[in-house]
Design a protein around this motif. Structure first.
Motif, PDB file in Angstrom:
ATOM      1  N   LYS A 232       0.834  -1.204   0.000  1.00 34.98           N
ATOM      2  CA  LYS A 232       0.000   0.000   0.000  1.00 34.98           C
ATOM      3  C   LYS A 232       0.873   1.260   0.000  1.00 34.98           C
ATOM      4  CE  LYS A 232      -3.255  -2.639   2.862  1.00 34.98           C
ATOM      5  NZ  LYS A 232      -3.999  -3.234   1.762  1.00 34.98           N
ATOM      6  N   LEU A 233       2.089   1.105  -0.501  1.00 33.03           N
ATOM      7  CA  LEU A 233       3.036   2.218  -0.453  1.00 33.03           C
ATOM      8  C   LEU A 233       2.575   3.421  -1.270  1.00 33.03           C
ATOM      9  CD1 LEU A 233       6.691   0.817  -0.463  1.00 33.03           C
ATOM     10  CD2 LEU A 233       5.561   2.210   1.270  1.00 33.03           C
ATOM     11  N   SER A 234       1.823   3.196  -2.327  1.00 32.68           N
ATOM     12  CA  SER A 234       1.369   4.345  -3.121  1.00 32.68           C
ATOM     13  C   SER A 234       0.479   5.252  -2.278  1.00 32.68           C
ATOM     14  CB  SER A 234       0.629   3.879  -4.376  1.00 32.68           C
ATOM     15  OG  SER A 234      -0.500   3.089  -4.031  1.00 32.68           O
ATOM     16  N   THR A 235      -0.386   4.649  -1.471  1.00 36.85           N
ATOM     17  CA  THR A 235      -1.246   5.432  -0.576  1.00 36.85           C
ATOM     18  C   THR A 235      -0.421   6.092   0.522  1.00 36.85           C
ATOM     19  OG1 THR A 235      -3.139   3.988  -0.982  1.00 36.85           O
ATOM     20  CG2 THR A 235      -3.194   5.311   1.030  1.00 36.85           C
ATOM     21  N   ILE A 236       0.498   5.334   1.103  1.00 35.81           N
ATOM     22  CA  ILE A 236       1.351   5.880   2.161  1.00 35.81           C
ATOM     23  C   ILE A 236       2.189   7.040   1.631  1.00 35.81           C
ATOM     24  CG2 ILE A 236       3.396   5.343   3.563  1.00 35.81           C
ATOM     25  CD1 ILE A 236       2.105   2.588   4.061  1.00 35.81           C
ATOM     26  N   ASN A 237       2.776   6.862   0.464  1.00 33.44           N
ATOM     27  CA  ASN A 237       3.594   7.931  -0.110  1.00 33.44           C
ATOM     28  C   ASN A 237       2.760   9.181  -0.379  1.00 33.44           C
ATOM     29  OD1 ASN A 237       5.811   6.248  -0.047  1.00 33.44           O
ATOM     30  ND2 ASN A 237       5.669   5.673  -2.200  1.00 33.44           N
ATOM     31  N   LYS A 238       1.554   8.987  -0.862  1.00 26.26           N
ATOM     32  CA  LYS A 238       0.673  10.117  -1.158  1.00 26.26           C
ATOM     33  C   LYS A 238       0.342  10.904   0.105  1.00 26.26           C
ATOM     34  CE  LYS A 238      -3.907  11.082  -3.155  1.00 26.26           C
ATOM     35  NZ  LYS A 238      -5.099  10.451  -3.790  1.00 26.26           N
ATOM     36  N   CYS A 239       0.075  10.181   1.193  1.00 26.97           N
ATOM     37  CA  CYS A 239      -0.368  10.838   2.432  1.00 26.97           C
ATOM     38  C   CYS A 239       0.790  11.343   3.285  1.00 26.97           C
ATOM     39  CB  CYS A 239      -1.217   9.874   3.256  1.00 26.97           C
ATOM     40  SG  CYS A 239      -2.751   9.363   2.446  1.00 26.97           S
ATOM     41  N   PHE A 240       1.859  10.569   3.382  1.00 24.13           N
ATOM     42  CA  PHE A 240       2.920  10.892   4.334  1.00 24.13           C
ATOM     43  C   PHE A 240       4.054  11.712   3.727  1.00 24.13           C
ATOM     44  CE2 PHE A 240       0.482   7.827   6.540  1.00 24.13           C
ATOM     45  CZ  PHE A 240       0.676   8.081   7.888  1.00 24.13           C
ATOM     46  N   SER A 241       3.889  12.110   2.473  1.00 21.47           N
ATOM     47  CA  SER A 241       4.878  12.987   1.847  1.00 21.47           C
ATOM     48  C   SER A 241       4.510  14.456   1.994  1.00 21.47           C
ATOM     49  CB  SER A 241       5.011  12.654   0.359  1.00 21.47           C
ATOM     50  OG  SER A 241       3.770  12.855  -0.311  1.00 21.47           O
ATOM     51  N   VAL A 242       3.301  14.736   2.484  1.00 25.10           N
ATOM     52  CA  VAL A 242       2.883  16.135   2.617  1.00 25.10           C
ATOM     53  C   VAL A 242       3.610  16.784   3.786  1.00 25.10           C
ATOM     54  CG1 VAL A 242       0.671  15.752   1.491  1.00 25.10           C
ATOM     55  CG2 VAL A 242       0.852  15.459   3.968  1.00 25.10           C
ATOM     56  N   GLU A 243       3.451  18.091   3.925  1.00 26.45           N
ATOM     57  CA  GLU A 243       4.384  18.865   4.739  1.00 26.45           C
ATOM     58  C   GLU A 243       4.204  18.728   6.242  1.00 26.45           C
ATOM     59  OE1 GLU A 243       6.037  23.469   5.050  1.00 26.45           O
ATOM     60  OE2 GLU A 243       4.678  22.876   3.443  1.00 26.45           O
ATOM     61  N   THR A 244       2.986  18.725   6.734  1.00 30.14           N
ATOM     62  CA  THR A 244       2.757  18.769   8.179  1.00 30.14           C
ATOM     63  C   THR A 244       1.992  17.544   8.664  1.00 30.14           C
ATOM     64  OG1 THR A 244       0.615  19.897   8.032  1.00 30.14           O
ATOM     65  CG2 THR A 244       2.605  21.292   8.020  1.00 30.14           C
ATOM     66  N   VAL A 245       2.005  17.337   9.976  1.00 30.76           N
ATOM     67  CA  VAL A 245       1.240  16.232  10.554  1.00 30.76           C
ATOM     68  C   VAL A 245      -0.248  16.441  10.298  1.00 30.76           C
ATOM     69  CG1 VAL A 245       0.689  14.953  12.654  1.00 30.76           C
ATOM     70  CG2 VAL A 245       2.991  15.868  12.338  1.00 30.76           C
ATOM     71  N   GLU A 246      -0.705  17.692  10.415  1.00 30.60           N
ATOM     72  CA  GLU A 246      -2.116  17.981  10.149  1.00 30.60           C
ATOM     73  C   GLU A 246      -2.491  17.600   8.721  1.00 30.60           C
ATOM     74  OE1 GLU A 246      -0.834  21.401  12.968  1.00 30.60           O
ATOM     75  OE2 GLU A 246       0.102  19.977  11.589  1.00 30.60           O
ATOM     76  N   ASP A 247      -1.613  17.930   7.772  1.00 28.77           N
ATOM     77  CA  ASP A 247      -1.882  17.597   6.370  1.00 28.77           C
ATOM     78  C   ASP A 247      -1.856  16.086   6.144  1.00 28.77           C
ATOM     79  OD1 ASP A 247      -2.137  20.257   5.717  1.00 28.77           O
ATOM     80  OD2 ASP A 247      -0.067  20.474   5.016  1.00 28.77           O
ATOM     81  N   ILE A 248      -0.959  15.403   6.844  1.00 27.82           N
ATOM     82  CA  ILE A 248      -0.888  13.942   6.732  1.00 27.82           C
ATOM     83  C   ILE A 248      -2.204  13.317   7.191  1.00 27.82           C
ATOM     84  CG2 ILE A 248       0.161  11.882   7.781  1.00 27.82           C
ATOM     85  CD1 ILE A 248       2.848  13.396   7.699  1.00 27.82           C
ATOM     86  N   ILE A 249      -2.696  13.755   8.339  1.00 28.64           N
ATOM     87  CA  ILE A 249      -3.944  13.202   8.866  1.00 28.64           C
ATOM     88  C   ILE A 249      -5.109  13.505   7.925  1.00 28.64           C
ATOM     89  CG2 ILE A 249      -5.638  13.407  10.735  1.00 28.64           C
ATOM     90  CD1 ILE A 249      -3.288  13.716  12.666  1.00 28.64           C
ATOM     91  N   LYS A 250      -5.145  14.719   7.406  1.00 30.62           N
ATOM     92  CA  LYS A 250      -6.222  15.097   6.481  1.00 30.62           C
ATOM     93  C   LYS A 250      -6.190  14.225   5.221  1.00 30.62           C
ATOM     94  CE  LYS A 250      -6.869  19.454   6.315  1.00 30.62           C
ATOM     95  NZ  LYS A 250      -6.704  20.906   6.012  1.00 30.62           N
TER      96      LYS A 250
END
Length: 369
Positions: A232-250
Motif C-alpha cells: 500500500k506504499l502508493s497510498t502511504i507515499n501520497k499521504c505521508f509525503s505532505v508537509e505537516t502532521v495535520e496535512d498527513i492526517i487530512k
C-alpha cells in the motif's frame, strides 16, 4: 567449548565460542528492556571484542519471547526530577554509533518483539534473521517521545515515505515486511533458529560470504502478504509525503473514505492517540534525517531526547509513561491536547543546539573512531 563471560543472572550475557561471540539480552520478564546496566554491558562487550583478534563474528539475541522492547521507560520516569538519565542517554547514543560502524561481522537472531531502541540494535547489523514470531515497531510518539536511537537516519532511508508512516503511527511490521522494507535480511523458521545458532558458533570465521551461506541454508525466501502495508506504499507515499502532521492526517482521512481502504481507520486511531508535540518533533526529525549523515542524526536525536526528558516544552513523555507503564490507564492527557495548539517556536526549542561541550561527541567520519 563456549565460555560464559558474565554471571547467568546478569542483564546481558557474554559468551565466547571459538571465533564467535554471543550477546544475549537477559531481562526476559521486562521483555529485555534496555536499562543503564544493559547499555553499559553491551558497550563493554562490543569494545572488548572489536579489539580481540580472535573474535570474528558477533551474534545478538534476546532471552524469552522478545529480542528487546526498547528503552526501560520506568528508568526515565524515575529520573524525571533531575538529569540522572543524561549518562545513560549519552552512552546509548554512543552505543548506536558503535553498532552502526562496528568492524566485526554481526548477526541478530530476532525471535519475538523488537521495538524502539531494541530495533536500533538490529537494523544496522550486517545480518538480521527474523522469524514468524518477530514483530517490529517504533511507537515512541505514543508515549510522548520521538523516534530515536538513530531511527531518524534509518526511517528516512526506507522505501518512499514508509519511515514517516511507521514513526508517526507506531504501526507494526511482521518478519516478511521487515525483509521487504530492508529492516532485516533473512527469514528463518523459529524451530530452526537454535540449529542455525549452533552452526554459526562453529563457524570459525567472520567472512561475510561464509556467514551468509550458513544462514541461507536455513532461510526461506518470503514476500509480504497480499494485504500487507508494503503493498500500500502508493497510498502511504501520497499521504505521508505532505508537509505537516495535520496535512498527513487530512490526506489519510480522505483516503480512508475510499472503498478497499478499511485498513486505514485503526491506523488513524493510533496516530490520533499520540502526543501532538511528539508527532511534530518526530516528523521534523525524520525529514531532516533525509539530508543528514548518521553522526548528524545521532547528535540531533541526543538533543531531542535530552530536551524532552528535561521537559523543555512540556512533560508529555512522563505523562505517556505514566499512562502506559505506571498507572496503566492508557489515557494520557497531552499538553497541548491538539496539533493546532502546538507552537512552532516550542518545536524549535526542542531542536535547539547545545553548547559544544554538551553535544554528543561522535566522530563525523567512522575511520576516526
Amino acid at each position: 567449548m563456549a565460555q560464559q563471560q558474565t554471571s547467568p543472572d546478569e542483564v546481558v550475557l557474554g559468551q565466547e565460542a571459538g571465533g564467535a561471540r554471543v550477546i544475549t539480552l537477559n531481562r526476559p520478564r521486562q521483555l529485555n528492556g534496555i536499562s543503564d546496566r544493559v547499555v553499559y554491558l553491551l558497550a563493554q562487550f562490543l569494545e572488548k571484542w572489536e579489539e580481540d583478534e580472535n573474535a570474528k563474528l558477533v551474534v545478538f539475541k534476546g532471552a524469552g519471547r522478545a529480542f528487546s522492547a526498547g528503552g526501560d521507560l520506568k528508568m526515565f520516569y524515575e529520573g524525571k526530577s533531575d538529569d540522572s538519565c543524561l549518562e545513560v542517554v549519552y552512552r546509548m547514543y554512543w552505543l548506536c554509533y558503535h553498532i552502526h560502524t562496528y568492524k566485526k561481522t554481526t548477526v541478530a537472531l530476532v525471535n519475538g518483539l523488537v521495538m524502539g531502541g531494541g530495533a536500533a540494535m538490529v537494523a544496522p547489523l550486517k545480518f538480521a534473521v527474523v522469524t514468524e514470531k518477530t514483530i517490529f515497531a517504533t511507537p515512541e510518539a505514543s508515549v510522548g517521545l520521538h523516534t530515536d536511537c538513530s531511527f531518524s537516519y534509518i526511517h528516512s532511508r526506507l522505501p518512499g515515505y514508509l519511515g514517516e508512516y511507521l514513526a508517526l503511527t507506531g504501526a507494526r511490521l511482521n518478519a516478511r515486511e521487515m525483509i521487504s522494507a530492508g529492516l532485516a535480511t533473512h527469514f528463518v523458521s523459529s524451530e530452526k533458529l537454535e540449529e542455525l545458532e549452533k552452526r554459526l558458533l562453529n563457524l570459525d570465521t567472520g567472512d561475510e560470504s561464509a556467514v551468509r551461506a550458513v544462514i541461507e541454508e536455513f532461510s526461506t525466501d518470503v514476500q509480504p502478504d497480499e494485504d500487507s502495508v508494503l503493498n500500500k506504499l502508493s497510498t502511504i507515499n501520497k499521504c505521508f509525503s505532505v508537509e505537516t502532521v495535520e496535512d498527513i492526517i487530512k490526506a489519510f482521512e480522505s483516503e480512508a473514505r475510499i472503498d478497499g481502504n478499511q485498513w486505514i481507520a485503526p491506523v488513524l486511531k493510533g496516530l490520533r492517540r499520540s502526543s501532538p508535540t511528539a508527532l511534530k518533533i518526530t516528523l521534523r526529525s525524520i525529514r531532516e534525517g533525509r539530508k543528514q549523515s548518521l553522526p548528524e542524526c545521532l547528535k540531533k536525536e541526543f538533543r531531542l531526547t535530552m530536551n524532552i526528558l528535561r521537559s523543555v516544552v512540556n512533560g508529555d513523555v512522563y505523562e505517556g509513561i505514566r499512562a502506559l507503564s505506571i498507572d496503566k490507564d492508557n489515557a494520557p492527557k497531552w499538553n497541548p491536547a491538539s496539533l493546532e495548539e502546538v507552537k512552532n517556536e516550542d518545536i524549535d526549542r526542542v531542536f535547539q543546539s547545545f553548547s559544544p561541550e554538551q553535544e554528543l561527541q561522535v566522530p563525523s567520519d567512522d575511520s576516526n573512531r
